[in-house]
Design a protein around this motif. Structure first.
Motif, short mmCIF file in Angstrom:
data_model
loop_
_atom_site.label_atom_id
_atom_site.label_comp_id
_atom_site.label_asym_id
_atom_site.label_seq_id
_atom_site.Cartn_x
_atom_site.Cartn_y
_atom_site.Cartn_z
N GLU A 181 3.20 0.49 -1.06
CA GLU A 181 4.21 -0.56 -1.03
C GLU A 181 3.86 -1.71 -1.98
OE1 GLU A 181 4.51 -1.36 3.16
OE2 GLU A 181 6.04 0.19 3.42
N LEU A 182 2.58 -2.06 -2.06
CA LEU A 182 2.17 -3.14 -2.95
C LEU A 182 2.34 -2.76 -4.42
CD1 LEU A 182 -1.04 -4.34 -1.10
CD2 LEU A 182 1.03 -5.70 -1.49
N VAL A 183 1.93 -1.54 -4.76
CA VAL A 183 1.95 -1.12 -6.16
C VAL A 183 3.35 -0.72 -6.60
CG1 VAL A 183 1.09 0.58 -7.82
CG2 VAL A 183 -0.47 -0.45 -6.17
N VAL A 184 3.97 0.17 -5.86
CA VAL A 184 5.24 0.73 -6.31
C VAL A 184 6.42 -0.16 -5.93
CG1 VAL A 184 6.78 2.72 -6.13
CG2 VAL A 184 4.31 3.06 -6.27
N GLU A 185 6.51 -0.52 -4.66
CA GLU A 185 7.65 -1.32 -4.22
C GLU A 185 7.46 -2.80 -4.53
OE1 GLU A 185 8.25 -0.27 -0.13
OE2 GLU A 185 8.67 1.82 -0.65
N GLY A 186 6.21 -3.26 -4.58
CA GLY A 186 5.94 -4.67 -4.87
C GLY A 186 5.77 -4.95 -6.34
N ASP A 187 5.75 -3.90 -7.14
CA ASP A 187 5.67 -4.03 -8.59
C ASP A 187 4.41 -4.77 -9.05
OD1 ASP A 187 6.72 -3.36 -11.10
OD2 ASP A 187 7.70 -5.30 -11.30
N HIS A 188 3.28 -4.47 -8.39
CA HIS A 188 2.00 -5.03 -8.81
C HIS A 188 1.19 -3.92 -9.48
CE1 HIS A 188 2.62 -8.70 -6.52
NE2 HIS A 188 3.01 -7.95 -5.49
N SER A 189 0.33 -4.28 -10.40
CA SER A 189 -0.48 -3.25 -11.07
C SER A 189 -1.60 -2.80 -10.14
CB SER A 189 -1.07 -3.80 -12.36
OG SER A 189 -2.15 -4.67 -12.08
N PRO A 190 -2.02 -1.53 -10.26
CA PRO A 190 -3.15 -1.06 -9.46
C PRO A 190 -4.39 -1.94 -9.64
CG PRO A 190 -2.02 0.80 -10.42
CD PRO A 190 -1.42 -0.44 -11.04
N ALA A 191 -4.64 -2.42 -10.86
CA ALA A 191 -5.82 -3.27 -11.10
C ALA A 191 -5.72 -4.57 -10.33
CB ALA A 191 -5.97 -3.55 -12.60
N ASP A 192 -4.53 -5.18 -10.30
CA ASP A 192 -4.35 -6.41 -9.55
C ASP A 192 -4.56 -6.19 -8.05
OD1 ASP A 192 -3.78 -7.86 -11.83
OD2 ASP A 192 -1.60 -7.82 -11.54
N ILE A 193 -4.03 -5.11 -7.54
CA ILE A 193 -4.18 -4.81 -6.11
C ILE A 193 -5.64 -4.54 -5.78
CG2 ILE A 193 -3.55 -3.22 -4.26
CD1 ILE A 193 -1.34 -5.22 -5.24
N ALA A 194 -6.33 -3.80 -6.63
CA ALA A 194 -7.76 -3.53 -6.41
C ALA A 194 -8.54 -4.84 -6.35
CB ALA A 194 -8.31 -2.63 -7.51
N ASP A 195 -8.22 -5.74 -7.27
CA ASP A 195 -8.89 -7.04 -7.30
C ASP A 195 -8.57 -7.85 -6.04
OD1 ASP A 195 -10.45 -9.10 -8.69
OD2 ASP A 195 -8.52 -10.15 -8.86
N GLN A 196 -7.31 -7.89 -5.65
CA GLN A 196 -6.90 -8.66 -4.47
C GLN A 196 -7.52 -8.12 -3.19
OE1 GLN A 196 -2.63 -8.77 -4.29
NE2 GLN A 196 -2.44 -9.83 -6.25
N LEU A 197 -7.63 -6.79 -3.09
CA LEU A 197 -8.15 -6.17 -1.87
C LEU A 197 -9.65 -5.92 -1.91
CD1 LEU A 197 -5.26 -3.62 -1.18
CD2 LEU A 197 -5.59 -5.91 -0.19
N ASN A 198 -10.27 -6.26 -3.03
CA ASN A 198 -11.71 -6.11 -3.19
C ASN A 198 -12.17 -4.65 -3.00
OD1 ASN A 198 -14.23 -7.18 -3.86
ND2 ASN A 198 -14.78 -7.43 -1.71
N VAL A 199 -11.42 -3.74 -3.63
CA VAL A 199 -11.80 -2.32 -3.65
C VAL A 199 -11.76 -1.85 -5.10
CG1 VAL A 199 -10.99 -1.84 -1.30
CG2 VAL A 199 -9.43 -1.51 -3.23
N SER A 200 -12.28 -0.68 -5.34
CA SER A 200 -12.28 -0.16 -6.71
C SER A 200 -10.87 0.29 -7.09
CB SER A 200 -13.23 1.02 -6.83
OG SER A 200 -12.71 2.15 -6.16
N ILE A 201 -10.63 0.31 -8.37
CA ILE A 201 -9.33 0.80 -8.84
C ILE A 201 -9.20 2.29 -8.51
CG2 ILE A 201 -10.03 1.35 -11.20
CD1 ILE A 201 -7.24 0.08 -11.99
#
Length: 92
Positions: free
Chosen positions: A29-49
């Motif tokens: 939902e964050l990446v596809v429906e929220g239109d965020h990049s996987p790198a941004d989500i990884a950074d925000q959630l503190n996990v690896s890409i």
């Protein structure tokens, strides 16, 4: 390598990134429906890409399972809305 796991009692048994409470559906939902990049989500959630891509791959590899997860979430939301307490109406 990041694994996707299901554990009863954690996120209701929904698939998640191992060692976290980050659900596969949440990542999708964050990446596809929220239109965020996987790198941004990884950074925000503190996990690896790689963990983000593993969650996305799991989502696409298990469409029936994730459809059931979505349905269960929607049913729970509907039940909460229906059964939520409303504040009392003011006395006139």
């Amino acid at each position: 390598m990041t694994e996707i796991v299901r554990t009863e009692g954690i996120l209701g048994g929904d698939p998640r990134i191992e060692g976290t409470r980050i659900g596969v559906l949440d990542v999708y939902e964050l990446v596809v429906e929220g239109d965020h990049s996987p790198a941004d989500i990884a950074d925000q959630l503190n996990v690896s890409i790689g963990a983000i891509y593993a969650a996305l791959a799991y989502y696409h590899d298990h469409p029936d399972e994730l459809r059931r997860v979505r349905k269960r979430h929607a049913d729970a939301e509907e039940s909460l809305e229906r059964n939520a307490l409303s504040p009392p109406k003011p006395v006139e």
